[in-house]
Design a protein around this motif. Sequence first.
Motif, PDB file in Angstrom:
ATOM      1  N   UNK A 171       0.835  -1.207   0.000  1.00 53.46           N
ATOM      2  CA  UNK A 171       0.000   0.000   0.000  1.00 53.46           C
ATOM      3  C   UNK A 171       0.867   1.254   0.000  1.00 53.46           C
ATOM      4  N   UNK A 172       1.982   1.226   0.721  1.00 53.15           N
ATOM      5  CA  UNK A 172       2.904   2.358   0.722  1.00 53.15           C
ATOM      6  C   UNK A 172       3.485   2.581  -0.675  1.00 53.15           C
ATOM      7  N   UNK A 173       3.841   1.493  -1.342  1.00 50.37           N
ATOM      8  CA  UNK A 173       4.368   1.592  -2.708  1.00 50.37           C
ATOM      9  C   UNK A 173       3.311   2.150  -3.659  1.00 50.37           C
ATOM     10  N   UNK A 174       2.061   1.704  -3.492  1.00 50.15           N
ATOM     11  CA  UNK A 174       0.973   2.245  -4.307  1.00 50.15           C
ATOM     12  C   UNK A 174       0.783   3.728  -4.034  1.00 50.15           C
ATOM     13  N   UNK A 175       0.938   4.131  -2.780  1.00 44.29           N
ATOM     14  CA  UNK A 175       0.834   5.556  -2.457  1.00 44.29           C
ATOM     15  C   UNK A 175       1.916   6.348  -3.168  1.00 44.29           C
ATOM     16  N   UNK A 176       3.136   5.792  -3.238  1.00 45.21           N
ATOM     17  CA  UNK A 176       4.202   6.494  -3.957  1.00 45.21           C
ATOM     18  C   UNK A 176       3.790   6.765  -5.406  1.00 45.21           C
ATOM     19  N   UNK A 177       3.247   5.749  -6.087  1.00 44.04           N
ATOM     20  CA  UNK A 177       2.887   5.928  -7.493  1.00 44.04           C
ATOM     21  C   UNK A 177       1.708   6.871  -7.657  1.00 44.04           C
ATOM     22  N   UNK A 178       0.753   6.814  -6.758  1.00 45.83           N
ATOM     23  CA  UNK A 178      -0.353   7.768  -6.822  1.00 45.83           C
ATOM     24  C   UNK A 178       0.168   9.190  -6.710  1.00 45.83           C
ATOM     25  N   UNK A 179       1.099   9.403  -5.785  1.00 43.55           N
ATOM     26  CA  UNK A 179       1.660  10.743  -5.613  1.00 43.55           C
ATOM     27  C   UNK A 179       2.564  11.126  -6.774  1.00 43.55           C
ATOM     28  N   UNK A 180       3.278  10.141  -7.339  1.00 42.11           N
ATOM     29  CA  UNK A 180       4.135  10.437  -8.480  1.00 42.11           C
ATOM     30  C   UNK A 180       3.310  10.961  -9.645  1.00 42.11           C
ATOM     31  N   UNK A 181       2.150  10.371  -9.876  1.00 39.09           N
ATOM     32  CA  UNK A 181       1.285  10.838 -10.954  1.00 39.09           C
ATOM     33  C   UNK A 181       0.715  12.226 -10.657  1.00 39.09           C
ATOM     34  N   UNK A 182       0.450  12.529  -9.393  1.00 37.67           N
ATOM     35  CA  UNK A 182      -0.248  13.765  -9.034  1.00 37.67           C
ATOM     36  C   UNK A 182       0.673  14.900  -8.601  1.00 37.67           C
ATOM     37  N   UNK A 183       1.925  14.574  -8.266  1.00 36.49           N
ATOM     38  CA  UNK A 183       2.789  15.578  -7.652  1.00 36.49           C
ATOM     39  C   UNK A 183       2.947  16.854  -8.483  1.00 36.49           C
ATOM     40  N   UNK A 184       3.055  16.772  -9.823  1.00 31.51           N
ATOM     41  CA  UNK A 184       3.195  18.030 -10.580  1.00 31.51           C
ATOM     42  C   UNK A 184       2.009  18.969 -10.426  1.00 31.51           C
ATOM     43  N   UNK A 185       0.856  18.436 -10.045  1.00 32.05           N
ATOM     44  CA  UNK A 185      -0.334  19.270  -9.862  1.00 32.05           C
ATOM     45  C   UNK A 185      -0.426  19.858  -8.457  1.00 32.05           C
ATOM     46  N   UNK A 186       0.353  19.320  -7.521  1.00 35.44           N
ATOM     47  CA  UNK A 186       0.279  19.817  -6.145  1.00 35.44           C
ATOM     48  C   UNK A 186       1.130  21.072  -6.005  1.00 35.44           C
ATOM     49  N   UNK A 187       0.623  22.102  -5.344  1.00 36.60           N
ATOM     50  CA  UNK A 187       1.428  23.311  -5.145  1.00 36.60           C
ATOM     51  C   UNK A 187       2.689  22.988  -4.339  1.00 36.60           C
ATOM     52  N   UNK A 188       3.821  23.531  -4.788  1.00 36.38           N
ATOM     53  CA  UNK A 188       5.072  23.304  -4.067  1.00 36.38           C
ATOM     54  C   UNK A 188       4.991  23.765  -2.631  1.00 36.38           C
ATOM     55  N   UNK A 189       4.233  24.827  -2.380  1.00 40.71           N
ATOM     56  CA  UNK A 189       4.104  25.340  -1.015  1.00 40.71           C
ATOM     57  C   UNK A 189       3.462  24.302  -0.104  1.00 40.71           C
ATOM     58  N   UNK A 190       2.503  23.572  -0.643  1.00 40.30           N
ATOM     59  CA  UNK A 190       1.841  22.548   0.174  1.00 40.30           C
ATOM     60  C   UNK A 190       2.815  21.416   0.490  1.00 40.30           C
ATOM     61  N   UNK A 191       3.593  20.980  -0.501  1.00 45.65           N
ATOM     62  CA  UNK A 191       4.542  19.892  -0.266  1.00 45.65           C
ATOM     63  C   UNK A 191       5.558  20.303   0.789  1.00 45.65           C
ATOM     64  N   UNK A 192       6.070  21.514   0.685  1.00 43.47           N
ATOM     65  CA  UNK A 192       7.050  21.999   1.654  1.00 43.47           C
ATOM     66  C   UNK A 192       6.430  22.094   3.045  1.00 43.47           C
ATOM     67  N   UNK A 193       5.213  22.624   3.120  1.00 44.52           N
ATOM     68  CA  UNK A 193       4.560  22.798   4.419  1.00 44.52           C
ATOM     69  C   UNK A 193       4.247  21.464   5.072  1.00 44.52           C
ATOM     70  N   UNK A 194       3.950  20.437   4.269  1.00 47.06           N
ATOM     71  CA  UNK A 194       3.565  19.137   4.812  1.00 47.06           C
ATOM     72  C   UNK A 194       4.742  18.166   4.920  1.00 47.06           C
ATOM     73  N   UNK A 195       5.966  18.670   4.751  1.00 39.78           N
ATOM     74  CA  UNK A 195       7.157  17.841   4.910  1.00 39.78           C
ATOM     75  C   UNK A 195       7.822  18.149   6.243  1.00 39.78           C
ATOM     76  N   UNK A 196       7.940  17.129   7.083  1.00 37.72           N
ATOM     77  CA  UNK A 196       8.660  17.266   8.349  1.00 37.72           C
ATOM     78  C   UNK A 196      10.119  16.908   8.096  1.00 37.72           C
TER      79      UNK A 196
END
Length: 311
Positions: free
Chosen positions: A80-105
């Motif tokens: 499931x974690x691996x599937x999550x990686x691919x889901x995010x890989x497909x969607x990541x270009x659409x996610x605002x960079x600010x959100x990724x930075x803010x949600x990264x610990x």
Amino acid sequence: MSGVRARVADRLTDLGYAAGWQAVQRLPEPVARGAFDAGGRWAAGRDGRRVRQLRANLRVATGGRLSEDELADLTVRAVRSYARYWQEAFRLPRLPGERIVADTASSGVEHLEKARADGRGVVVALPHSGNWDAAGVWLVDWLGGPFTTVAERLRPESLYRRFLDYRASLGIEVLPLTGGARPSSAVLREWLAGGGFSCLLVDRDLGSGGVPVDLFARRATMPGGPALLAAQTGAALHPAVCRFTDRGWEFAVRPEVPVDGPGRLRDRVAAAMQGVADAFTQDLAVRPEDWHVLGRIWADVPPDPPAGERG
């Protein structure tokens, strides 16, 4: 005819990825996340060879301490974690960079800050864990510019170009492992000598000249390139691990692994890569399900037998 069939298969593969990429990006995020999670559960339930290899790898990574039921549950979470990686890989270009930075610990960033303040390049050595692309977005934001990495050339070439464009859209400069205008090692040496940063995935040895290391107390090999580059350029070598969190992502950087000092270069490189393996052993144990290792890591650890044949 075989060449024609290969070209047709390559074209269909590329079209399939392209269609999937576009379709997933158009889906509402909760729908995409739920669909890929269900797909991960389904893939785990099929108990295919790659899943059985993952299960065998996770047994080693957890020291053989888990019961069969606990190992089965961990394997499902890992797929499931691996599937999550691919889901995010497909969607990541659409996610605002600010959100990724803010949600990264992030942790251990002070190690990178010190190297940067000293004017040194940095080699970040990573395993295939969590979402390293999301960590790349965080690092590009922190650096205020790109870093370099190396990627295995995929087939077909059009698919490889699609992944290059994808990572370039995130601000990551990708060098081909083979077939580039110049050897990737030469480009990396220049980049690091000028104070640049490079991130290299090193838990799988894709060549034939790997460095023997003990990973989870079992003999494996890792590419010696990260330590060699650090020794040749004066760059700092830092292991790091990416993990998932409920909200987003985690990027944990470890202290510098030294590569200078007395002794032969070969021995110093081997010792440094063992230091990287030691850091991986400690940090991957925090969330082993986020280590995406569906291939063979240890020569003496084959895939588990199918479920019906397991004792």
